[in-house]
Motif scaffolding. Structure first.
Motif, PDB file in Angstrom:
ATOM      1  N   GLY A   1       8.026   1.352  -7.281  1.00 30.29           N
ATOM      2  CA  GLY A   1       7.861   0.508  -6.099  1.00 30.29           C
ATOM      3  C   GLY A   1       7.942  -0.976  -6.420  1.00 30.29           C
ATOM      4  N   PHE A   2       7.786  -1.301  -7.710  1.00 31.01           N
ATOM      5  CA  PHE A   2       7.766  -2.704  -8.135  1.00 31.01           C
ATOM      6  C   PHE A   2       9.105  -3.100  -8.744  1.00 31.01           C
ATOM      7  CE2 PHE A   2       3.498  -1.080  -8.086  1.00 31.01           C
ATOM      8  CZ  PHE A   2       2.731  -2.118  -7.569  1.00 31.01           C
ATOM      9  N   LEU A   3       9.638  -4.238  -8.324  1.00 31.49           N
ATOM     10  CA  LEU A   3      10.909  -4.716  -8.878  1.00 31.49           C
ATOM     11  C   LEU A   3      10.733  -5.326 -10.260  1.00 31.49           C
ATOM     12  CD1 LEU A   3      12.711  -6.345  -5.811  1.00 31.49           C
ATOM     13  CD2 LEU A   3      13.478  -4.364  -7.133  1.00 31.49           C
ATOM     14  N   GLN A   4       9.573  -5.917 -10.509  1.00 30.40           N
ATOM     15  CA  GLN A   4       9.321  -6.577 -11.799  1.00 30.40           C
ATOM     16  C   GLN A   4       8.373  -5.697 -12.615  1.00 30.40           C
ATOM     17  OE1 GLN A   4      10.861  -9.556 -12.076  1.00 30.40           O
ATOM     18  NE2 GLN A   4      11.405  -9.757  -9.919  1.00 30.40           N
ATOM     19  N   GLU A   5       8.888  -5.153 -13.715  1.00 31.60           N
ATOM     20  CA  GLU A   5       8.046  -4.259 -14.523  1.00 31.60           C
ATOM     21  C   GLU A   5       6.782  -4.969 -15.014  1.00 31.60           C
ATOM     22  OE1 GLU A   5       8.316  -1.132 -18.253  1.00 31.60           O
ATOM     23  OE2 GLU A   5      10.142  -1.728 -17.194  1.00 31.60           O
ATOM     24  N   LYS A   6       6.904  -6.267 -15.311  1.00 32.17           N
ATOM     25  CA  LYS A   6       5.733  -6.987 -15.834  1.00 32.17           C
ATOM     26  C   LYS A   6       4.616  -7.091 -14.790  1.00 32.17           C
ATOM     27  CE  LYS A   6       7.285 -11.788 -14.946  1.00 32.17           C
ATOM     28  NZ  LYS A   6       8.543 -11.534 -14.220  1.00 32.17           N
TER      29      LYS A   6
ATOM     30  N   GLN B   1       8.591  11.438  -5.117  1.00 32.46           N
ATOM     31  CA  GLN B   1       8.354  12.346  -3.990  1.00 32.46           C
ATOM     32  C   GLN B   1       6.966  12.094  -3.395  1.00 32.46           C
ATOM     33  OE1 GLN B   1      10.526  14.814  -2.581  1.00 32.46           O
ATOM     34  NE2 GLN B   1       8.940  14.725  -0.996  1.00 32.46           N
ATOM     35  N   GLU B   2       5.977  11.871  -4.257  1.00 37.65           N
ATOM     36  CA  GLU B   2       4.624  11.593  -3.768  1.00 37.65           C
ATOM     37  C   GLU B   2       4.560  10.242  -3.057  1.00 37.65           C
ATOM     38  OE1 GLU B   2       1.851  14.148  -6.891  1.00 37.65           O
ATOM     39  OE2 GLU B   2       2.667  12.224  -7.529  1.00 37.65           O
ATOM     40  N   MET B   3       5.334   9.268  -3.541  1.00 29.12           N
ATOM     41  CA  MET B   3       5.378   7.990  -2.835  1.00 29.12           C
ATOM     42  C   MET B   3       6.028   8.174  -1.456  1.00 29.12           C
ATOM     43  SD  MET B   3       7.219   4.274  -3.356  1.00 29.12           S
ATOM     44  CE  MET B   3       8.581   4.733  -2.315  1.00 29.12           C
ATOM     45  N   PHE B   4       7.105   8.941  -1.417  1.00 29.83           N
ATOM     46  CA  PHE B   4       7.778   9.259  -0.155  1.00 29.83           C
ATOM     47  C   PHE B   4       6.801   9.908   0.827  1.00 29.83           C
ATOM     48  CE2 PHE B   4       9.955  12.505   2.422  1.00 29.83           C
ATOM     49  CZ  PHE B   4      10.882  11.726   3.097  1.00 29.83           C
ATOM     50  N   ASN B   5       5.920  10.761   0.299  1.00 29.60           N
ATOM     51  CA  ASN B   5       4.916  11.429   1.137  1.00 29.60           C
ATOM     52  C   ASN B   5       3.694  10.545   1.417  1.00 29.60           C
ATOM     53  OD1 ASN B   5       6.465  13.761   1.285  1.00 29.60           O
ATOM     54  ND2 ASN B   5       5.503  14.706  -0.492  1.00 29.60           N
ATOM     55  N   MET B   6       3.695   9.338   0.864  1.00 28.00           N
ATOM     56  CA  MET B   6       2.651   8.325   1.123  1.00 28.00           C
ATOM     57  C   MET B   6       1.322   8.611   0.429  1.00 28.00           C
ATOM     58  SD  MET B   6       4.369   6.365   3.296  1.00 28.00           S
ATOM     59  CE  MET B   6       3.124   5.236   3.841  1.00 28.00           C
ATOM     60  N   ASN B   7       1.377   9.157  -0.797  1.00 28.58           N
ATOM     61  CA  ASN B   7       0.140   9.486  -1.516  1.00 28.58           C
ATOM     62  C   ASN B   7      -0.738   8.281  -1.831  1.00 28.58           C
ATOM     63  OD1 ASN B   7       1.396  12.088  -1.693  1.00 28.58           O
ATOM     64  ND2 ASN B   7       0.185  12.521  -3.499  1.00 28.58           N
TER      65      ASN B   7
ATOM     66  N   ASP C   1       0.810  -1.223   0.000  1.00 22.42           N
ATOM     67  CA  ASP C   1       0.000   0.000   0.000  1.00 22.42           C
ATOM     68  C   ASP C   1       0.846   1.278   0.000  1.00 22.42           C
ATOM     69  OD1 ASP C   1       0.773   0.186   2.682  1.00 22.42           O
ATOM     70  OD2 ASP C   1      -1.201  -0.345   3.478  1.00 22.42           O
ATOM     71  N   CYS C   2       2.168   1.124  -0.046  1.00 20.22           N
ATOM     72  CA  CYS C   2       3.041   2.291  -0.217  1.00 20.22           C
ATOM     73  C   CYS C   2       3.242   2.634  -1.696  1.00 20.22           C
ATOM     74  CB  CYS C   2       4.397   2.043   0.432  1.00 20.22           C
ATOM     75  SG  CYS C   2       4.287   1.868   2.226  1.00 20.22           S
ATOM     76  N   CYS C   3       2.793   1.736  -2.595  1.00 23.57           N
ATOM     77  CA  CYS C   3       2.974   2.026  -4.027  1.00 23.57           C
ATOM     78  C   CYS C   3       1.745   1.656  -4.865  1.00 23.57           C
ATOM     79  CB  CYS C   3       4.223   1.332  -4.577  1.00 23.57           C
ATOM     80  SG  CYS C   3       4.267  -0.450  -4.328  1.00 23.57           S
TER      81      CYS C   3
END
Length: 304
Positions: free
Chosen positions: A217-222, A242-248, A200-202
């Motif tokens: 946030g995902f290691l596998q692009e697929k 930056q928005e992920m860092f801020n927890m959007n 839920d962070c990404c």
């Protein structure tokens, strides 16, 4: 007795456990930080204080009251951080799961036992100790269950890797009719801009068939692309690092038409309103410094 029912992230909320910031305890030492974002604020002297976090949580409680949601709170344990109830448990359908969390957080589960006792014991589960899982990694989408994990061999080296593949397999066994999908998340013990602590962070579904996503946030692009295809590109709000860092992506839905969001998430909140979603804005920037936001501090029990 509580008749649990949670099948997705957005159906009308009727009952929830909201964490508490009261008697939060002293500011931790740097070596006690569980995640890189908390560590950053400890180093910079900006770690949040109880007096600033209590009003933030009460603002959320007020929104729940406005929408006639039944709110349960943990029993307060002196000097213990009890904000993030999502870490310690989660509901799938009519089953309550106690998380296998970091051992020194076990007391947090004890503080919600008065709620768990209202659930029939046949519907309360705990996976074996070696199956690590936390609620922030479990995302429900009706007949799908999405689970964030980390598949690297160096899993034990990451204090921020909270859910393993053993737990993913066990959830699939318990819900054979659902499609359980795991997502390999990017982890960093030191860089908060490159660390997805939980799924839920990404990623977060909102409204009817829409979602918030952060590609890095995902290691596998697929696996990221699979989600884009599942929701449809036109239904996705892509957030920046930056928005992920801020927890959007860590907002919380009361219904498909109503979300609780942080008041500073200007770009996201504008997009949500453009989708005809009512945005209940609350101040939550202090709590966010601990790498958790609105979804992290809520544990839904009943949705229509």
């Amino acid at each position: 007795m509580l008749k649990l029912n949670v099948k997705n992230e957005t159906s009308r909320l009727r009952a929830v456990i909201l964490g508490t910031a009261e008697s939060n305890g002293p500011t931790p030492k740097l070596e006690e930080a569980y995640d890189p974002k908390s560590a950053l604020h400890l180093r910079e002297g900006t770690y949040p204080l109880e007096k600033d976090m209590v009003p933030e949580m009460e603002a959320v409680a007020a929104v729940f009251k406005k929408y006639d949601v039944e709110v349960y709170r943990p029993q307060i344990i002196e000097n213990l951080n009890q904000i993030f109830t999502r870490d310690i448990g989660f509901v799938i359908d009519d089953k309550f799961f106690k998380s296998n969390i970091l051992p020194d957080r076990e007391e947090e589960i004890e503080a919600i036992e008065h709620v768990i006792r209202q659930v029939p014991s046949t519907h309360v589960f705990r996976l074996p100790e070696e199956a690590h899982i936390e609620g922030g990694d479990v995302m429900l989408a009706d007949d799908h269950i999405f689970i964030g994990t980390y598949r690297g061999d160096d899993y034990p080296d990451y204090i921020i890797a909270r859910t393993n593949m053993l737990a993913v397999g066990m959830i699939q066994d318990l819900f054979p009719r659902k499609k359980v999908m795991s997502f390999d998340l990017r982890k960093s013990n030191t860089d908060p801009y490159n660390n997805a602590l939980h799924l839920d962070c990404c990623f977060q579904p909102v409204g009817n068939g829409k979602a918030i996503l952060h590609k890095n946030g995902f290691l596998q692009e697929k696996e990221y692309e699979w989600l884009v295809n599942f929701y449809g590109k036109e239904n996705i709000f892509e957030i920046t690092s930056q928005e992920m860092f801020n927890m959007n992506s860590n907002i919380f839905s009361i219904s498909p038409e109503v979300v609780i969001s942080e008041r500073n998430f200007t770009r996201l909140n504008t997009w949500l309103r453009d989708q005809d979603i009512t945005v209940e804005e609350v101040p939550y920037a202090e709590i966010a410094k601990q790498e958790g936001l609105l979804r992290c501090s809520t544990l839904p029990l009943i949705r229509d």
